[in-house]
Design an enzyme around this catalytic site. Structure first.
Site, PDB file in Angstrom:
ATOM      1  NE  ARG A  89      -4.162  -1.820   0.414  1.00 22.86           N
ATOM      2  CZ  ARG A  89      -5.369  -1.541   0.873  1.00 22.86           C
ATOM      3  NH1 ARG A  89      -5.665  -0.354   1.302  1.00 22.86           N
ATOM      4  NH2 ARG A  89      -6.281  -2.478   0.879  1.00 22.86           N
ATOM      5  NE  ARG A 106      -6.987   5.765   2.889  1.00 18.65           N
ATOM      6  CZ  ARG A 106      -7.833   5.010   3.594  1.00 18.65           C
ATOM      7  NH1 ARG A 106      -8.892   5.555   4.154  1.00 18.65           N
ATOM      8  NH2 ARG A 106      -7.614   3.725   3.747  1.00 18.65           N
ATOM      9  NE  ARG A 162      -9.594   8.513  -2.736  1.00 18.43           N
ATOM     10  CZ  ARG A 162     -10.841   8.868  -2.557  1.00 18.43           C
ATOM     11  NH1 ARG A 162     -11.423   9.677  -3.406  1.00 18.43           N
ATOM     12  NH2 ARG A 162     -11.524   8.422  -1.516  1.00 18.43           N
ATOM     13  CG  ASP A 176      -9.322  -2.308  -4.477  1.00 17.19           C
ATOM     14  OD1 ASP A 176      -8.661  -1.911  -3.503  1.00 17.19           O
ATOM     15  OD2 ASP A 176     -10.241  -3.145  -4.373  1.00 17.19           O
ATOM     16  CE1 TYR A 185     -13.524  -6.374   1.313  1.00 15.87           C
ATOM     17  CE2 TYR A 185     -11.940  -7.768   0.179  1.00 15.87           C
ATOM     18  CZ  TYR A 185     -12.236  -6.831   1.155  1.00 15.87           C
ATOM     19  OH  TYR A 185     -11.240  -6.341   1.959  1.00 15.87           O
TER      20      TYR A 185
HETATM   21  O1  1CP Z   1       0.325   1.084  -3.429  1.00 14.71           O
HETATM   22  C1  1CP Z   1      -0.600   0.272  -3.288  1.00 14.71           C
HETATM   23  O2  1CP Z   1      -0.415  -0.837  -2.741  1.00 14.71           O
HETATM   24  C2  1CP Z   1      -1.969   0.704  -3.702  1.00 14.71           C
HETATM   25  C3  1CP Z   1      -2.709  -0.237  -4.599  1.00 14.71           C
HETATM   26  C4  1CP Z   1      -3.734  -1.088  -3.835  1.00 14.71           C
HETATM   27  C5  1CP Z   1      -3.648  -2.460  -3.584  1.00 14.71           C
HETATM   28  C6  1CP Z   1      -2.466  -3.376  -3.888  1.00 14.71           C
HETATM   29  C7  1CP Z   1      -4.989  -0.642  -3.331  1.00 14.71           C
HETATM   30  C8  1CP Z   1      -5.472   0.734  -3.378  1.00 14.71           C
HETATM   31  N1  1CP Z   1      -5.677  -1.733  -2.862  1.00 14.71           N
HETATM   32  C9  1CP Z   1      -4.867  -2.852  -2.991  1.00 14.71           C
HETATM   33  C10 1CP Z   1      -5.205  -4.236  -2.653  1.00 14.71           C
HETATM   34  C11 1CP Z   1      -6.358  -4.523  -1.775  1.00 14.71           C
HETATM   35  N2  1CP Z   1      -7.621  -3.951  -1.771  1.00 14.71           N
HETATM   36  C12 1CP Z   1      -6.384  -5.568  -0.838  1.00 14.71           C
HETATM   37  C13 1CP Z   1      -5.227  -6.526  -0.615  1.00 14.71           C
HETATM   38  C14 1CP Z   1      -4.153  -5.904   0.223  1.00 14.71           C
HETATM   39  C15 1CP Z   1      -4.384  -5.977   1.703  1.00 14.71           C
HETATM   40  O3  1CP Z   1      -4.569  -7.080   2.247  1.00 14.71           O
HETATM   41  O4  1CP Z   1      -4.317  -4.909   2.327  1.00 14.71           O
HETATM   42  C16 1CP Z   1      -7.634  -5.593  -0.224  1.00 14.71           C
HETATM   43  C17 1CP Z   1      -8.102  -6.516   0.868  1.00 14.71           C
HETATM   44  C18 1CP Z   1      -8.422  -4.561  -0.829  1.00 14.71           C
HETATM   45  C19 1CP Z   1      -9.840  -4.216  -0.562  1.00 14.71           C
HETATM   46  C20 1CP Z   1      -9.983  -2.779  -0.257  1.00 14.71           C
HETATM   47  N3  1CP Z   1     -10.043  -1.797  -1.196  1.00 14.71           N
HETATM   48  C21 1CP Z   1      -9.949  -2.161   1.009  1.00 14.71           C
HETATM   49  C22 1CP Z   1      -9.869  -2.874   2.346  1.00 14.71           C
HETATM   50  C23 1CP Z   1     -11.238  -3.039   2.905  1.00 14.71           C
HETATM   51  C24 1CP Z   1     -11.241  -3.992   4.099  1.00 14.71           C
HETATM   52  O5  1CP Z   1     -11.855  -5.063   4.005  1.00 14.71           O
HETATM   53  O6  1CP Z   1     -10.643  -3.637   5.139  1.00 14.71           O
HETATM   54  C25 1CP Z   1     -10.022  -0.762   0.798  1.00 14.71           C
HETATM   55  C26 1CP Z   1     -10.029   0.310   1.851  1.00 14.71           C
HETATM   56  C27 1CP Z   1     -10.092  -0.552  -0.606  1.00 14.71           C
HETATM   57  C28 1CP Z   1     -10.075   0.735  -1.337  1.00 14.71           C
HETATM   58  C29 1CP Z   1      -8.687   1.165  -1.623  1.00 14.71           C
HETATM   59  N4  1CP Z   1      -7.823   0.454  -2.424  1.00 14.71           N
HETATM   60  C30 1CP Z   1      -6.628   1.114  -2.546  1.00 14.71           C
HETATM   61  C31 1CP Z   1      -6.739   2.325  -1.746  1.00 14.71           C
HETATM   62  C32 1CP Z   1      -5.657   3.379  -1.626  1.00 14.71           C
HETATM   63  C33 1CP Z   1      -8.015   2.333  -1.188  1.00 14.71           C
HETATM   64  C34 1CP Z   1      -8.585   3.419  -0.280  1.00 14.71           C
HETATM   65  C35 1CP Z   1      -9.404   4.315  -1.159  1.00 14.71           C
HETATM   66  C36 1CP Z   1      -9.233   5.759  -0.858  1.00 14.71           C
HETATM   67  O7  1CP Z   1      -8.254   6.396  -1.322  1.00 14.71           O
HETATM   68  O8  1CP Z   1     -10.118   6.292  -0.190  1.00 14.71           O
END
Ligand code: 1CP
Length: 351
Positions: free
Chosen positions: A32, A36, A45, A81, A156
Site C-alpha cells: 500500500r 493516504r 484523491r 484494487d 467481498y
Molecule cells: O500502493 C498500493 O499498494 C496501492 C494499490 C492497492 C492495492 C495493492 C490498493 C489501493 N488496494 C490494494 C489491494 C487490496 N484492496 C487488498 C489486498 C491488500 C491488503 O490485504 O491490504 C484488499 C483486501 C483490498 C480491498 C480494499 N479496497 C480495502 C480494504 C477493505 C477492508 O476489508 O478492510 C479498501 C479500503 C479498498 C479501497 C482502496 N484500495 C486502494 C486504496 C488506496 C483504497 C482506499 C481508497 C481511498 O483512497 O479512499
C-alpha cells in the site's frame, strides 16, 4: 532484442531476489505504498473519486509513481484494487472506502451472470496504466502487477462489504459448496487472464493477495481456498514472471502453501521468517515482515526492528523486505524514507 542487448539490460534486484539470485542489496517496497499517508496522493484523491482514479490511466500512473519519486524503492506496485477486475466482470460496486457490492453474489444464477474477463475489452485502463508506468520507471525499479486471490475476492462478493471476520462468507462456503466451487472457478480463470494481461503489458512480477484466506480453518483452507489458487497459478506456468503469494495470517497452513507453484511467499509480522523458510523449503523467496506499527516507533527503535527482520531472514539472499501488511494512513512518510535507506545501507554488499 538481440541476445547481447538483452544481457546488458540489468535485472531489477527485486526480480533477482524473487528468483533466489544474488542481489547488490536486499530489495524493499511497501505494501500500500501509494495511498493516504502521502500528501501528494491525498491531493489527487481530493479531486477524484477512488473508482474513477483506477479507471483513469494518467492519474493511476501518477499515483503509482509518487512513492517511487519520494523514496529509493526497488518496486512500484500498480495503483488499482483487487475489486477492479470484478467490475470488469459486470459487478456493480462502489468504494466507501472499502468495496461495497450492490447485489452480493449468492446463487448459481448470480455466478452465471459474471462475464469471463477479457482484459483488453473489460479493463483496458489497467493495461494502459501498466504500459504508462513501465515507460516511466527506471530499469532497476520493478513493476509489480497484482490481483486478489479467488477466496479473498469471494469474501467481498458474498458479504457485499468489508468485514473483520467475514462471517457471512465463511458460513456461505460451508453451506453452499456448489455455488462456492462455481464462483471460485470463475474467479481463478478470470484472474489468471487478468494477471497474464498485466505481464504482457509490462508487469515484471505478479502478486496475489490472500488477505482473508487465513480466516478459514485448516480444512477449509485446504479444500476451498488453496485449490483455487493452484488452479490459477497452474494457468500462468509458462510466464517467465515471478509470482508472489501474500499469505496473510496463514502461519498454521504454511506447510500447505509450500506446495504452491510460486516463487515468493509474502508473510505478515506475526511469525518468524526463519521458521517460514524451514517450512517452505529452499526453493522459495520470502517477503516481509516488519510490523506496520514499527513505523510509529522512534528512529532508533525502527532501525533495530529492521535489523531484527534482516537477521531473521538470514544471509544468502532470497528475501524481499516489506511490511507484514499494508502501511497505515497515519504513518509519517519520513519514517518510510528512513526504513528504505536503512534496509539498503545495512545490506549493501552483504552475501
Ligand atoms: O500502493 C498500493 O499498494 C496501492 C494499490 C492497492 C492495492 C495493492 C490498493 C489501493 N488496494 C490494494 C489491494 C487490496 N484492496 C487488498 C489486498 C491488500 C491488503 O490485504 O491490504 C484488499 C483486501 C483490498 C480491498 C480494499 N479496497 C480495502 C480494504 C477493505 C477492508 O476489508 O478492510 C479498501 C479500503 C479498498 C479501497 C482502496 N484500495 C486502494 C486504496 C488506496 C483504497 C482506499 C481508497 C481511498 O483512497 O479512499
Amino acid at each position: 532484442m538481440s541476445a547481447l542487448t538483452k544481457a546488458k539490460v540489468q535485472t531489477p534486484p527485486l526480480i533477482a531476489a524473487a528468483r533466489g539470485e544474488a542481489t547488490p542489496h536486499t530489495p524493499v517496497w511497501i505494501m500500500r505504498q501509494a495511498g493516504r499517508y502521502l500528501p501528494e496522493y491525498r491531493r489527487v484523491r481530493s479531486k477524484t473519486e477512488f473508482g474513477a482514479l483506477t479507471r483513469t490511466p494518467d492519474l493511476a500512473a501518477e499515483v503509482t509513481l509518487q512513492p517511487v519519486r519520494r523514496f529509493n524503492l526497488d518496486a512500484a506496485i500498480l495503483f488499482s484494487d483487487i475489486m477492479v477486475p470484478v467490475e470488469g466482470m459486470g459487478v456493480d460496486l462502489t468504494y466507501a472506502p472499502g468495496p461495497v457490492i450492490a447485489h452480493p453474489i449468492r446463487t448459481l444464477k448470480d455466478v452465471a451472470k459474471l462475464r469471463p474477463l477479457v482484459p483488453e475489452r473489460d479493463v483496458p485502463y489497467v493495461l494502459e496504466t501498466v504500459r504508462m508506468v513501465r515507460a516511466e520507471l527506471p530499469p532497476h525499479v520493478a513493476l509489480i502487477g497484482f490481483a486478489g486471490s479467488p477466496f479473498t475476492v469471494l469474501s467481498y462478493l458474498v458479504s457485499g462489504k468489508p468485514s473483520k471476520e467475514f462471517a457471512t462468507a465463511r458460513a456461505f462456503v460451508q453451506s453452499e459448496p456448489e455455488v462456492t466451487a462455481a464462483l471460485l472457478d470463475h474467479l481463478a480463470d478470470s484472474t489468471a487472464a487478468y494477471l497474464r494481461a498485466q505481464a504482457e503489458a509490462g508487469a515484471q512480477a505478479l502478486m496475489l493477495f490472500e488477505s482473508w484466506g487465513g480466516l478459514l480453518g485448516r480444512g477449509d483452507f485446504a479444500r476451498i481456498a488453496l485449490p483455487s489458487v493452484q488452479r490459477l497459478v497452474s494457468k500462468l506456468k509458462d510466464l517467465d514472471v515471478p509470482l508472489i503469494y501474500f499469505a496473510n495470517n496463514c502461519w498454521t497452513v504454511l506447510d500447505l502453501i509450500a506446495g504452491l507453484d510460486v516463487q515468493v511467499v509474502g508473510l505478515d509480522w506475526r511469525g518468524s521468517l526463519a521458521q517460514a523458510r524451514t517450512v517452505l523449503g529452499k526453493g522459495k523467496t520470502v517477503q516481509g515482515n516488519l510490523d506496520p506499527a514499527s513505523l510509529f516507533a522512534p528512529p532508533e527503535v525502527l532501525k533495530r526492528r529492521i535489523d531484527d527482520v534482516l537477521a531473521d531472514a538470514g544471509p544468502g539472499g532470497g528475501h524481499i523486505f516489506n511490511l507484514g501488511h499494508g502501511i497505515w494512513p497515519e504513518t509519517d512518510p519520513d519514517a518510510v524514507a528512513r526504513l528504505v535507506d536503512h534496509v539498503h545501507s545495512r545490506t549493501e554488499g552483504r552475501p
